[in-house]
Scaffold this active site. Structure first.
Site, PDB file in Angstrom:
ATOM      1  N   ASN A 123     -18.614 -76.698 -56.292  1.00 62.00           N
ATOM      2  CA  ASN A 123     -19.875 -76.155 -56.827  1.00 62.00           C
ATOM      3  C   ASN A 123     -19.943 -74.653 -56.521  1.00 62.00           C
ATOM      4  O   ASN A 123     -20.642 -74.200 -55.626  1.00 62.00           O
ATOM      5  CB  ASN A 123     -21.091 -76.915 -56.307  1.00 62.00           C
ATOM      6  CG  ASN A 123     -21.031 -77.210 -54.818  1.00 62.00           C
ATOM      7  OD1 ASN A 123     -20.020 -76.999 -54.164  1.00 62.00           O
ATOM      8  ND2 ASN A 123     -22.138 -77.686 -54.288  1.00 62.00           N
ATOM      9  N   ASP A 156     -19.178 -82.159 -44.548  1.00 58.85           N
ATOM     10  CA  ASP A 156     -20.016 -81.640 -45.639  1.00 58.85           C
ATOM     11  C   ASP A 156     -20.650 -80.315 -45.212  1.00 58.85           C
ATOM     12  O   ASP A 156     -21.835 -80.056 -45.467  1.00 58.85           O
ATOM     13  CB  ASP A 156     -21.078 -82.652 -46.040  1.00 58.85           C
ATOM     14  CG  ASP A 156     -21.765 -82.306 -47.364  1.00 58.85           C
ATOM     15  OD1 ASP A 156     -21.332 -81.344 -48.031  1.00 58.85           O
ATOM     16  OD2 ASP A 156     -22.747 -82.980 -47.722  1.00 58.85           O
ATOM     17  N   HIS A 210     -26.158 -72.172 -46.075  1.00 60.31           N
ATOM     18  CA  HIS A 210     -27.128 -71.478 -46.918  1.00 60.31           C
ATOM     19  C   HIS A 210     -27.659 -70.282 -46.134  1.00 60.31           C
ATOM     20  O   HIS A 210     -27.475 -70.182 -44.913  1.00 60.31           O
ATOM     21  CB  HIS A 210     -28.288 -72.398 -47.297  1.00 60.31           C
ATOM     22  CG  HIS A 210     -27.914 -73.535 -48.180  1.00 60.31           C
ATOM     23  ND1 HIS A 210     -27.470 -73.362 -49.476  1.00 60.31           N
ATOM     24  CD2 HIS A 210     -27.918 -74.877 -47.963  1.00 60.31           C
ATOM     25  CE1 HIS A 210     -27.221 -74.537 -50.019  1.00 60.31           C
ATOM     26  NE2 HIS A 210     -27.483 -75.479 -49.121  1.00 60.31           N
TER      27      HIS A 210
END
Length: 422
Positions: A92, A301, A305
């Site tokens: 992504n 994972d 951010h």
């Protein structure tokens, strides 16, 4: 690079034993091969554990496209500090790796800036939109497998066609299993905390129902299939039964799902990830899956951010936490130190099983190997402090937790990728 690492607990031939490890020009050698070497640095490891290089098959490095969150350089530096010498990077990105041209953008950045081995996934569908299948045949030589991570493939026929092509190319489908029709705007687990605090919940069925669908497709296609970040008791049960039937399926879970549940939630986005922290029965089922082998591997994972993106509370902050620098310490503290699993089982979960499933080299500590290992001191207790992270991400549910296990050194491809205090 010539080193003698003395007083180690070295993992060799499936077990840990005390000894010394000798490195000559980046190769693991015997003591006799060091007799004619003059420029040798001797390091007393004081009984530290020497693991073969760890492998995380689910990491977000954010480059290209989101360099304000993480870069190849910072993400792989953080990985090396966490004991990893191989990571599989999720797709992504911008541009996302849905074509040969686009994945080459990422591969160039990896070549230029990675301090460990990075193996990118390519997208299952163009733009991860679930509408048009990528050219899996053309992309296969350039990627470790195919995933639309962050988004579930909603259409059954689309997933079936992806599996058929992946099977032809000998590649794994690594699936983010999530049924969008069941989300209803949820952002934490649909459990007691959500009810008590007025939050919208994500039901467990949104995860396990797509897994059940895809197991039927695996039976039809014979595709090698891997389930990302499982979090529910139903997922464990479904996968356990599929394995008993001989289905070609593996799965991962993360340290946070094994240690925490929704009773640990706070009004802070460092506890917000997708899938969410589930209930205590789910956590117990995941632990059982680790113990009986249903769950094949630990993956973090790792999803950095910016501070601003994680400052908006549980409802409005972005999903995702970081974990690459804390995974070993969290797993050792909660599972090895407590006697639930052995240190050898931890190697299986974080080195051997992920590497074998994804066709990556194992070893790195045996005589004749190019050195590929990490050294951990498990004697020291300390508190997790995100300010010390090498990752640009700082949001972790383990902030302030007391753990055991600091990385002293990581060697990748015969070269130092990380060394503490240098």
């Amino acid at each position: 690079m010539n080193y003698i690492l003395r007083n180690c607990n070295i993992y060799r031939q499936g077990k840990f034993s005390k000894g010394d490890l000798f490195l000559k020009d980046g190769i693991v050698v015997s003591s006799s091969d060091m007799e004619d070497v003059s420029d040798v640095e001797i390091i007393d490891c004081g009984g530290a554990f020497l693991f073969p290089g760890l492998c995380d098959v689910h990491v977000h490095l954010r480059e290209p496209g989101f360099l304000y969150k993480e870069t190849i350089a910072t993400g792989t530096a953080a990985s090396a500090r966490g004991g990893y010498t191989a990571v599989c990077s999720m797709p992504n990105l911008n541009p996302c790796p849905d074509s040969v041209e686009n994945i080459n953008v990422q591969l160039r950045a990896i070549k230029n800036d990675a301090c460990i081995n990075v193996y990118p996934y390519a997208c299952i569908t163009e733009g991860e939109k679930g509408e048009v299948l990528t050219d899996i045949t053309a992309l296969s030589p350039l990627c470790i497998g195919f995933s639309d991570d962050g988004k579930g493939v909603q259409d059954r026929e689309m997933m079936k066609n992806a599996m058929i092509k992946a099977k032809e190319c000998g590649k794994i489908i690594a699936a983010h299993c999530e049924d969008n029709s069941l989300l209803h705007g949820g952002y934490i687990h649909d459990g007691e905390y959500a009810k008590a605090h007025g939050h919208k919940g994500i039901c467990s069925e949104s995860e396990w129902k797509p897994i059940a669908r895809d197991i039927e497709l695996i039976k039809e296609t014979g595709c090698a299939y891997h389930v990302c970040h499982i979090s529910t008791k139903e997922s464990v049960d479904i996968i356990r039964k599929a394995k008993a039937e001989g289905v070609n399926i593996t799965c991962e879970t993360g340290p946070h799902y094994l240690v925490l549940d929704d009773s640990d939630l706070q009004e802070n986005a460092r506890f917000k990830m997708n899938p969410p922290l589930r209930g205590s029965e789910d956590r117990e089922a995941l632990v059982a899956g680790i113990l009986d082998g249903t769950i094949d591997m630990i993956a973090t994972d790792h999803a950095p951010h910016s501070a601003e993106e994680k400052s908006r509370g549980l409802e409005k902050s972005l999903m995702g936490v970081v974990g690459i620098e804390t995974a070993v310490a969290v797993m050792y503290t909660n599972f090895v130190k407590t006697g639930k699993i052995t240190a050898e089982r931890l190697v299986e979960l974080m080195h051997t099983n992920p590497r074998r499933r994804f066709g990556l080299p194992t070893g790195g500590t045996e005589i004749g190997d190019r050195a590929d290992f990490t050294v951990f001191d498990f004697a020291e207790k300390y508190k997790v402090d995100p300010a010390e992270f090498l990752s640009m991400g700082r949001s972790t549910p383990f902030e302030g937790e007391e753990v055991y296990g600091k990385c002293l050194m990581t060697i990748c491809n015969g070269k130092i990728a990380y060394i503490a205090n240098k």
